[in-house]
Design an enzyme around this catalytic site. Sequence first.
Site, PDB file in Angstrom:
ATOM      1  N   GLY A 227       0.832  -1.201   0.000  1.00 52.97           N
ATOM      2  CA  GLY A 227       0.000   0.000   0.000  1.00 52.97           C
ATOM      3  C   GLY A 227       0.861   1.243   0.000  1.00 52.97           C
ATOM      4  O   GLY A 227       1.982   1.252  -0.507  1.00 52.97           O
ATOM      5  N   SER A 228       0.350   2.308   0.600  1.00 53.27           N
ATOM      6  CA  SER A 228       1.022   3.600   0.555  1.00 53.27           C
ATOM      7  C   SER A 228       2.203   3.650   1.505  1.00 53.27           C
ATOM      8  O   SER A 228       2.206   3.002   2.567  1.00 53.27           O
ATOM      9  CB  SER A 228       0.032   4.721   0.899  1.00 53.27           C
ATOM     10  OG  SER A 228      -0.260   4.714   2.282  1.00 53.27           O
ATOM     11  N   GLU A 247       5.676  -3.431   0.525  1.00 47.81           N
ATOM     12  CA  GLU A 247       5.730  -3.132  -0.911  1.00 47.81           C
ATOM     13  C   GLU A 247       4.961  -1.826  -1.080  1.00 47.81           C
ATOM     14  O   GLU A 247       3.738  -1.801  -0.965  1.00 47.81           O
ATOM     15  CB  GLU A 247       5.122  -4.276  -1.735  1.00 47.81           C
ATOM     16  CG  GLU A 247       5.552  -4.255  -3.188  1.00 47.81           C
ATOM     17  CD  GLU A 247       4.765  -3.257  -4.011  1.00 47.81           C
ATOM     18  OE1 GLU A 247       5.261  -2.106  -4.185  1.00 47.81           O
ATOM     19  OE2 GLU A 247       3.677  -3.603  -4.474  1.00 47.81           O
ATOM     20  N   LEU A 248       5.694  -0.728  -1.373  1.00 42.18           N
ATOM     21  CA  LEU A 248       5.132   0.610  -1.202  1.00 42.18           C
ATOM     22  C   LEU A 248       5.019   1.424  -2.495  1.00 42.18           C
ATOM     23  O   LEU A 248       4.691   2.590  -2.446  1.00 42.18           O
ATOM     24  CB  LEU A 248       5.975   1.383  -0.178  1.00 42.18           C
ATOM     25  CG  LEU A 248       6.123   0.696   1.181  1.00 42.18           C
ATOM     26  CD1 LEU A 248       7.024   1.523   2.091  1.00 42.18           C
ATOM     27  CD2 LEU A 248       4.770   0.468   1.838  1.00 42.18           C
ATOM     28  N   CYS A 281       1.538   0.132  -8.875  1.00 50.20           N
ATOM     29  CA  CYS A 281       2.779   0.701  -8.345  1.00 50.20           C
ATOM     30  C   CYS A 281       3.893   0.685  -9.369  1.00 50.20           C
ATOM     31  O   CYS A 281       4.906   1.368  -9.182  1.00 50.20           O
ATOM     32  CB  CYS A 281       3.199  -0.032  -7.082  1.00 50.20           C
ATOM     33  SG  CYS A 281       3.155  -1.819  -7.222  1.00 50.20           S
ATOM     34  N   GLU A 375       4.122   9.594  -6.227  1.00 56.25           N
ATOM     35  CA  GLU A 375       3.457   8.540  -6.996  1.00 56.25           C
ATOM     36  C   GLU A 375       2.067   9.035  -7.382  1.00 56.25           C
ATOM     37  O   GLU A 375       1.198   9.214  -6.523  1.00 56.25           O
ATOM     38  CB  GLU A 375       3.351   7.261  -6.169  1.00 56.25           C
ATOM     39  CG  GLU A 375       2.703   6.123  -6.931  1.00 56.25           C
ATOM     40  CD  GLU A 375       2.661   4.827  -6.129  1.00 56.25           C
ATOM     41  OE1 GLU A 375       2.751   3.755  -6.735  1.00 56.25           O
ATOM     42  OE2 GLU A 375       2.525   4.904  -4.888  1.00 56.25           O
TER      43      GLU A 375
END
Length: 475
Positions: A227-228, A247-248, A281, A375
């Site tokens: 996520g963020s 996992e960003l 992402c 992002e």
Amino acid sequence: MDARPFWLAGSPATGDAELTVTNPHDGRVVGTASVPTPEQVERAVAAAHAVRKEAAALPIHVRAEALAYVSRRLSERADEVARLISAENGKPIFWARGEVARAVATFRFAAEETRRFSGEVQRLDTEPAAAGRLAYVSRQPYGPVLAVTPFNFPLNLVAHKVAPAMAVGAPVIVKPAPATPLTALVLGEIIAETGLPAGMVSVLPVPNDRAGALVDDPRLPVVSFTGSGPVGYAIKDRVPRKHVTLELGGNAAAVVLDGADLDWAAGRVALFSNYQAGQSCIAVQRVIVERTVLDAFTAKLVAAVDSLVVGDPADEKTQVGPMVSVEAAERVERWVAEAVAGGARVLTGGDRDGATFAPTVLADVPGDAKVVREEVFGPVLVLRPVASVDEAFAAVNDSRYGLQAGVFTSDLSVAFRAHKELEVGGVVIGDVPSYRADQMPYGGVKESGVGREGLRAAMEDYTYEKVMVLTGLSL
């Protein structure tokens, strides 16, 4: 409309509240999910903790067959699940079918890796003092896993956490994104059919404001979050003694160099800047183009973006659907407006209709604009000309993120330079950074996260090495 039950220790259950899921395209109600009470969440965690030793001791063939069963059942229910993904997420049905196919493969890969994940033997008699000694090195699960998953891939990103946990014999509690819980609940239903021990898998659609109790619980020693960045790092800071994988995301760059196939590059960049309405992402965000091919590439790129079919995600021809919510599209609209106010030019797109933001190409964007530095997580790409390979690679690295990058080149030496010099977790040569094979190690550096997904990589992340030394052997 009856609420879908959640899965508490492998059995269906209902709570005292419901979560309504709507289609981002037209606002219609897709379904409702029952929300567990705090007492039911406690029961799920207690069950995962109680079954942890039994789960770790499951024979390899039992784990592998359970994973293979899930793969087969997802394949059998592929159309149903794809339509559900499309409805609750807004993802075009074309891409939703692809996500289901990937999840089928993810569970199949996990079944295969389970049979290979059997430890190793080391002779220790490399020194005289260790004569007659042998080490057996196995991997043991840390314990139950808390899997916190995002909305953009409501099936396959759940699979990437659940499948490796099942493979190594770790109980897992899934907290799906509140916007897209229904697909995860279907997966919970399929896993319940495997006959794995009760308590091994729970799917709990709890609201985000109640997730902190799960993160804090000492009975869940592993937290796997996608996520963020702010939320991910807040989790890591909150539980520094836990094993946390993150996992960003990032702001993925595609480099287009002189000598590349410009038609191929333009088509791939156009499609994979927008393929999940940019909500991936590794969607292409920054496009770094060698100046000698800038004009030719830009014309091809804009034409390719303009040719994308935008519309109803249920239509088989649609390539770009809505974002997950009107609020998400409004944020992208503000970021584009800020860039334009700073001098950026809109080459195509820039318009919003409800939750749908038109595929957008920007040029002359200030280097400090949000659409460059942050992002976007929307269908926006930014063109940046450079004079050389050196400048291109420096531009890729000029980011606090480092997930994946793509390099369009026909020069093998440049490919190896990219692999060595780019500060990312993965480099894709001849294609966009959006490419991911589900069995390969996947993850980033810098602020793109900690740890790796991909079946074997995640299985290693969920386990620790344990050594047994045998003494007095004739080797």
